[in-house]
Design an enzyme around this catalytic site. Structure first.
Site, PDB file in Angstrom:
ATOM      1  N   ASP A   1      -8.895  -4.498  -5.782  1.00 40.14           N
ATOM      2  CA  ASP A   1      -8.362  -3.852  -4.587  1.00 40.14           C
ATOM      3  C   ASP A   1      -9.108  -2.540  -4.374  1.00 40.14           C
ATOM      4  OD1 ASP A   1      -6.727  -2.274  -2.794  1.00 40.14           O
ATOM      5  OD2 ASP A   1      -5.063  -3.629  -3.240  1.00 40.14           O
TER       6      ASP A   1
ATOM      7  N   HIS B   1      -7.365  -6.043  -0.198  1.00 37.70           N
ATOM      8  CA  HIS B   1      -6.279  -5.083  -0.355  1.00 37.70           C
ATOM      9  C   HIS B   1      -4.930  -5.757  -0.239  1.00 37.70           C
ATOM     10  CE1 HIS B   1      -4.073  -1.452  -0.384  1.00 37.70           C
ATOM     11  NE2 HIS B   1      -3.865  -1.364   0.911  1.00 37.70           N
TER      12      HIS B   1
ATOM     13  N   SER C   1       0.832  -1.199   0.000  1.00 36.22           N
ATOM     14  CA  SER C   1       0.000   0.000   0.000  1.00 36.22           C
ATOM     15  C   SER C   1       0.872   1.256   0.000  1.00 36.22           C
ATOM     16  CB  SER C   1      -0.949  -0.053   1.194  1.00 36.22           C
ATOM     17  OG  SER C   1      -1.983   0.885   1.055  1.00 36.22           O
TER      18      SER C   1
END
Length: 526
Positions: A469, A497, A240
């Site tokens: 995602d 995610h 991320s």
């Protein structure tokens, strides 16, 4: 989350990025055997016990003013299940002879013969890399645990590293629960007032560090950590927002890139508005996937079709905007507002494992009880049932984001974007459009601007993207893999995610690269 999602990137009342699930979930995939392409690995790192040191390895081209930082030796101590130490870095890289801060670093030594350090970051901005590394047995496979010392750090301003805290817990409760989708001029002014109050509190309480917590600063800290660990090249797993740290590092120090895995990309070259719109689309698609799964079951409280289910969620959010729901055990102290409800729904989008919990929470909420959704929202915000926050992610996130890229300063842009985004993302568009309002009134001008990173001269960089995602849309991983001179895309077709730890196929491909430099074939899909 539970697993456990360790971080969430959020600005004001808008979701901006998220972090990795810790739980290891495996699934089948399709794809052929990997192809061989070597990439350099870092030099060995001491895994000794308390008091053991790591020998610094600086690199040619290190500025003389930073030599004392690059030459430092780490003294490791026993801190429960991990080894821990402190890394000294300058508050301002423009003034390396000035004030310094200490970065908290931990290490979980390899179970077998160590290939060196694998530095990990779960995202944020504001996620604790220290805590993430401490969960080494859950965040990487047994093969990686056997071969690498897993090293984590709390970035500057985060957790154990001079944390930035602007508001009290009670004030943060009110801020996070405020209206994320102002519908009238009066509500817009209230949103602006709330954003300004948060920004002013940070200016008053955070001190000089507030101007020096950008991703660029963190990437420079990361290179000092690499040297202090005794590694000539950095091996790195970023998820991320951790991918933005990684790509920024690769742009600064391409020759020092070792085995790099960037999973769930936050691109360095998108504007604030492009990020918000991309996230709105990502959460919309993820929510549709959840609803499709829900309505296929006989007990789904959302209805019997995807369109009906999405409409039901939107009407519910309007209802709690007008009349918040009571929450068990909270009394009148806290109720389920639209802000908290949106956060609870978003929490479940990060992991398919949480979908059944969300369905139960909806069923409960439709009956007038907001407790289930509030529990999900608290997990998202890293808030305990007692009303305390276990980390400072919900505060420092704005400090980092507002430095990294400019945001619109006038309400007109947010009004326009809320309408535009809602056309492609009716459920999430307005909320994401208003999400960066706090950066529009931030007391410090941004130091970064959107820019492409090619990292010419680096070793191979493995970029991983998940097709549904919510927080880091798949197209962003495709984008970065193309822009990197030596980027290689690995695709996971699925929900949730980030992908490493969610699919045996992805895990095998990532491990082959981390362990032997073997890249997956072009177009590899799991």
């Amino acid at each position: 989350m539970s697993g456990t999602r360790t971080t969430t990137w959020r600005t004001a009342n808008g979701l901006v990025a998220g972090a990795a699930a810790i739980a290891m979930v495996t699934a089948g995939c399709s794809g052929g055997a990997g192809s061989s392409a070597s990439a350099p690995s870092g030099s060995a790192v001491s895994s000794g016990g308390a008091g053991a040191t790591s020998t610094a390895v600086a690199s040619s081209g290190t500025p003389a003013a930073l030599a004392k930082f690059y030459d430092q030796k780490l003294a490791w101590s026993d801190c429960g299940a991990v080894k821990c130490t402190k890394l000294t870095v300058p508050v301002s890289y423009a003034k390396p002879g000035g004030a310094t801060i200490q970065i908290a670093v931990d290490k979980v030594p390899a179970k077998g013969h160590s290939k060196g350090a694998l530095v990990v970051n779960p995202g944020g901005p504001g996620g604790s890399g220290y805590d993430y590394a401490a969960a080494a047995d859950q965040i990487v496979t047994p093969q990686i645990r056997s071969s690498y010392d897993v090293v984590g750090f709390d970035p500057r301003g985060v957790g154990r590293s001079s944390p930035i805290t602007c508001m009290s817990d009670a004030a943060l409760d009110a801020y996070l629960g405020s209206d994320p989708t102002p519908d009238t001029k009066a509500e817009e002014q209230t949103a602006l007032k709330n954003a300004k109050a948060f920004a002013d509190d940070c200016k008053a309480k955070a001190g000089p560090l507030l101007a020096n917590v950008s991703t660029l600063d963190v990437a420079k800290d990361l290179d000092i950590l690499r040297a202090a660990l005794g590694s000539t090249k950095l091996n790195y797993l970023g998820k991320s927002y951790g991918t933005l740290i990684g790509s920024t590092y690769a742009g600064l120090f391409p020759k020092r890139v070792g085995h790099f895995v960037l999973d769930g990309v936050v691109p360095p070259d998108i504007t604030t508005e492009e990020m918000n719109e991309g996230q709105a689309e990502g959460f919309e698609e993820a929510t549709k996937s959840y609803v499709k799964n829900c309505v296929a079951q006989s007990n789904c409280p959302l209805g019997t079709t995807e369109s009906a289910g999405m409409a039901r969620i939107r009407s519910f959010l309007k209802q709690v905007d007008a009349k918040p729901l009571p929450v068990s055990g909270q009394g009148d102290v806290r109720k389920l507002t639209e802000g908290w409800a949106s956060m609870g729904i978003a929490e479940a989008m990060y992991s398919k494992q949480e979908w059944p919990t969300l369905t139960q929470a909806f069923d409960q909420a439709f009956g007038g009880d907001g407790t289930g959704l509030m529990v999900l929202a608290d997990a998202y915000a890293e808030r305990t049932a007692e009303g305390t926050y276990t980390g400072n992610i919900m505060q420092v996130i704005n400090a980092v984001s507002c430095l990294d890229r400019p945001a619109p300063s006038g309400l007109t842009t947010y009004e326009k974007d809320s309408t535009t985004f809602a056309k492609v993302a009716p459920t999430w568009g307005a909320m994401l459009a208003w999400g960066s309002l706090v950066c529009g009134v931030w007391p410090i001008k941004p130091t970064g601007t959107p820019h492409k990173i090619a990292a010419a001269g680096s070793g191979p960089i493995l970029v991983v993207g998940t097709t549904r995602d919510p927080a880091t849309p798949y197209k962003w991983s495709v984008q970065l893999a193309k822009e990197l001179k030596n980027g290689h895309l690995l695709t996971y077709v699925g929900d949730g995610h980030t992908a490493y730890g969610q699919s045996a196929c992805i895990d095998d491909a990532v491990d082959a690269y981390l362990l032997a430099g073997t890249l997956p074939p072009k177009g590899k899909t799991c």
